[in-house]
Write an enzyme that holds these catalytic residues in place. Structure first.
Site, PDB file in Angstrom:
ATOM      1  N   THR A  47       0.762  -1.237  -0.117  1.00 31.44           N
ATOM      2  CA  THR A  47       0.027   0.010   0.183  1.00 31.44           C
ATOM      3  C   THR A  47       0.933   1.128  -0.009  1.00 31.44           C
ATOM      4  O   THR A  47       2.195   1.181  -0.015  1.00 31.44           O
ATOM      5  CB  THR A  47      -0.719   0.034   1.246  1.00 31.44           C
ATOM      6  OG1 THR A  47      -0.115   0.325   2.244  1.00 31.44           O
ATOM      7  CG2 THR A  47      -1.619  -1.281   1.654  1.00 31.44           C
ATOM      8  N   CYS A  48       0.131   2.217  -0.104  1.00 31.33           N
ATOM      9  CA  CYS A  48       1.300   3.781  -0.051  1.00 31.33           C
ATOM     10  C   CYS A  48       1.975   3.748   1.340  1.00 31.33           C
ATOM     11  O   CYS A  48       2.772   4.472   1.464  1.00 31.33           O
ATOM     12  CB  CYS A  48       0.263   4.921  -0.175  1.00 31.33           C
ATOM     13  SG  CYS A  48      -1.092   5.022   1.025  1.00 31.33           S
ATOM     14  N   ARG A  50       2.959   0.878   3.449  1.00 30.36           N
ATOM     15  CA  ARG A  50       3.634  -0.485   3.843  1.00 30.36           C
ATOM     16  C   ARG A  50       3.784  -1.397   2.564  1.00 30.36           C
ATOM     17  O   ARG A  50       3.001  -1.156   1.549  1.00 30.36           O
ATOM     18  CB  ARG A  50       3.005  -0.904   4.889  1.00 30.36           C
ATOM     19  CG  ARG A  50       1.458  -1.694   4.511  1.00 30.36           C
ATOM     20  CD  ARG A  50       0.500  -2.594   5.358  1.00 30.36           C
ATOM     21  NE  ARG A  50       0.045  -1.504   6.559  1.00 30.36           N
ATOM     22  CZ  ARG A  50       0.740  -1.368   7.864  1.00 30.36           C
ATOM     23  NH1 ARG A  50       1.621  -2.443   8.215  1.00 30.36           N
ATOM     24  NH2 ARG A  50       0.178  -0.543   8.578  1.00 30.36           N
ATOM     25  N   SER A 102      -2.615   0.964  11.439  1.00 28.39           N
ATOM     26  CA  SER A 102      -2.629   1.800  10.526  1.00 28.39           C
ATOM     27  C   SER A 102      -2.383   3.384  11.068  1.00 28.39           C
ATOM     28  O   SER A 102      -2.417   3.602  12.203  1.00 28.39           O
ATOM     29  CB  SER A 102      -4.124   1.917   9.853  1.00 28.39           C
ATOM     30  OG  SER A 102      -4.392   0.642   9.314  1.00 28.39           O
ATOM     31  N   GLN A 113      -7.527  -3.848   1.174  1.00 28.31           N
ATOM     32  CA  GLN A 113      -6.162  -3.968   0.706  1.00 28.31           C
ATOM     33  C   GLN A 113      -5.765  -5.362   1.002  1.00 28.31           C
ATOM     34  O   GLN A 113      -4.980  -6.150   0.257  1.00 28.31           O
ATOM     35  CB  GLN A 113      -5.412  -2.909   1.008  1.00 28.31           C
ATOM     36  CG  GLN A 113      -5.694  -1.502   0.626  1.00 28.31           C
ATOM     37  CD  GLN A 113      -4.851  -0.452   1.399  1.00 28.31           C
ATOM     38  OE1 GLN A 113      -4.629  -0.473   2.376  1.00 28.31           O
ATOM     39  NE2 GLN A 113      -5.014   0.560   0.761  1.00 28.31           N
ATOM     40  N   GLY A 183      -3.454  18.297  -5.866  1.00 26.71           N
ATOM     41  CA  GLY A 183      -2.254  17.803  -4.883  1.00 26.71           C
ATOM     42  C   GLY A 183      -2.523  16.603  -4.284  1.00 26.71           C
ATOM     43  O   GLY A 183      -3.460  15.636  -4.717  1.00 26.71           O
ATOM     44  N   GLY A 186      -6.180  15.983  -3.096  1.00 30.49           N
ATOM     45  CA  GLY A 186      -7.240  15.993  -4.310  1.00 30.49           C
ATOM     46  C   GLY A 186      -6.995  14.551  -4.661  1.00 30.49           C
ATOM     47  O   GLY A 186      -7.840  13.726  -4.983  1.00 30.49           O
TER      48      GLY A 186
END
Length: 393
Positions: A47-48, A50, A102, A113, A183, A186
């Site tokens: 994931t972003c 891990r 998390s 995920q 960014g 968003g």
């Protein structure tokens, strides 16, 4: 074989380190190659926040495979990553699956995920024990949501935007959404909205190239900043998240629009003039309201942690007991089944030439039913033996 988990995450490493271990398609193929001989299969969770590997093997095997696949150094991994074995590894997987580990406590996305990682792992082959473990983690997650307040409320700005949109519109599939700002916020908002059913999203940004970059990542529409007024008029939901130091949206942007609009200002300083809330058919929600809701959600979730740990302990204990039972029963059952098959096959062969085909098939069916009943008696006996051994231990 002992259970191992290795990984790198936001708790110990910043994004510049984590991205070195990111698993794109090519690296996944390399990892598949380097882990192909691990018995029981492997679970890859990427994931972003891990990159983690789980398997029934020595952790050094996983570290070696990950480093070879990402062209990183083992010493570098050990400096920035973590290693869990047996109980610690089981606990870590349960904590990840329930959202205890998390960055956003009780993260609502992590279980999806994990499910996606499990779906990919199943295609490549997982042992029965691995399947049982993941199903146990899923049960722990479900119980954490049904038996506690752990999943209630929103606990991050990105999640808050999606939840507020869902509460307001119920179904996002036909909602026209405009993102003002391309960014990080968003991007997070687009990802969350799409995963919750949004199909009509546009993005406006001062730099059109950045808007196009975000749009291409999520298959949404990009517009130049000069189109802002026109796009606002079309939108049902407007989400602002820019670095502007002063409001860029004012009452005149929304006046004369006949359909109802929800405006979420996710920026500090504010992107939307507070007077927008006085315009007919417009509901404006800013960061103060979101932070207040977030704080209440965090407090609720923190109070649930002891109960979550109880649930994890119960589910893990139940899983371990089922594993022990399987390991005790299966070899004994297979041995008895093998001996029974030898006897019945031998006896059937002796009479086969003395009977017509129909009578022989009937004999086979009777033998199969008798064998099944004998096996049931033995399974019950062995099961009782296992319970006795457990009680005496």
């Amino acid at each position: 074989m002992r259970f191992s988990a290795i990984g790198i995450s936001h708790w110990k490493s910043e994004v510049s380190i984590r991205e070195l271990f990111y698993l794109d398609n090519h690296r996944r193929e390399l990892l598949d190659f380097h882990t192909r001989d691990i018995p029981g299969g492997i679970l890859m969770l990427d994931t972003c926040n891990r990159t983690e590997l789980y398997a029934f093997c020595d952790p050094d095997i996983l570290i070696s495979a990950l480093c070879k696949s990402t062209n990183t150094d083992r010493k570098f991994f050990k400096e920035h990553g973590y290693i869990h074995v047996q109980d610690d590894a089981y606990d870590h997987l349960y904590e990840v699956g329930t959202g205890l580990d998390s960055q956003v406590l009780g993260d609502v996305q992590i279980i999806q995920q994990v499910k996606q990682a499990y779906k990919q792992a199943k295609k490549k082959g997982l042992s029965g024990e691995f399947h049982q473990l993941i199903q146990s983690v899923f049960r722990a997650h479900k119980r954490s949501r049904t038996e506690t307040d752990f999943g209630k409320g929103t606990a991050s700005v990105g999640f808050a935007a999606t939840q507020l949109a869902l509460e307001h519109f119920k179904d996002l599939s036909q909602v026209r959404i405009l993102l003002v700002g391309a960014g990080k916020m968003g991007k997070v908002s687009a990802k969350n909205l799409i995963s919750n059913g949004a199909e009509h999203i546009s993005v406006v940004n001062r730099t059109i190239d950045r808007a196009k970059e975000l749009a291409s990542s999520f298959d949404i529409k990009a517009h130049a900043f000069s189109d802002l007024d026109e796009e606002i008029k079309k939108a049902d939901l407007v989400i602002t998240a820019t670095g502007a130091k002063n409001p860029i949206l004012h009452p005149h942007h929304f006046e004369g629009i006949e359909h109802h609009q929800l405006v979420l200002d996710l920026s500090v300083p504010r992107n939307v003039d507070p007077d927008v809330n006085n315009v007919n058919n417009v509901t404006l929600i800013d960061m103060d309201s979101i932070h207040e809701a977030n704080q209440k959600a965090i407090e609720k979730r923190e109070s649930s942690i002891p109960k979550i740990r109880e649930i994890i302990d119960e589910e893990k204990s139940d899983f371990m007991n089922r594993v022990k039972r399987s390991r005790y029963l299966l070899p004994r059952i297979k041995e008895i089944e093998h001996r029974l098959s030898d006897i019945t096959d031998s006896e059937l062969d002796r009479v086969k030439h003395k009977m017509d085909e129909e009578s022989y098939h009937q004999m086979e069916e009777v033998t199969r039913r008798i064998k099944k009943k004998i096996m049931a008696i033995h399974i019950d006996r062995i099961d009782k033996e296992f319970e006795k051994v457990q009680n005496e231990a």
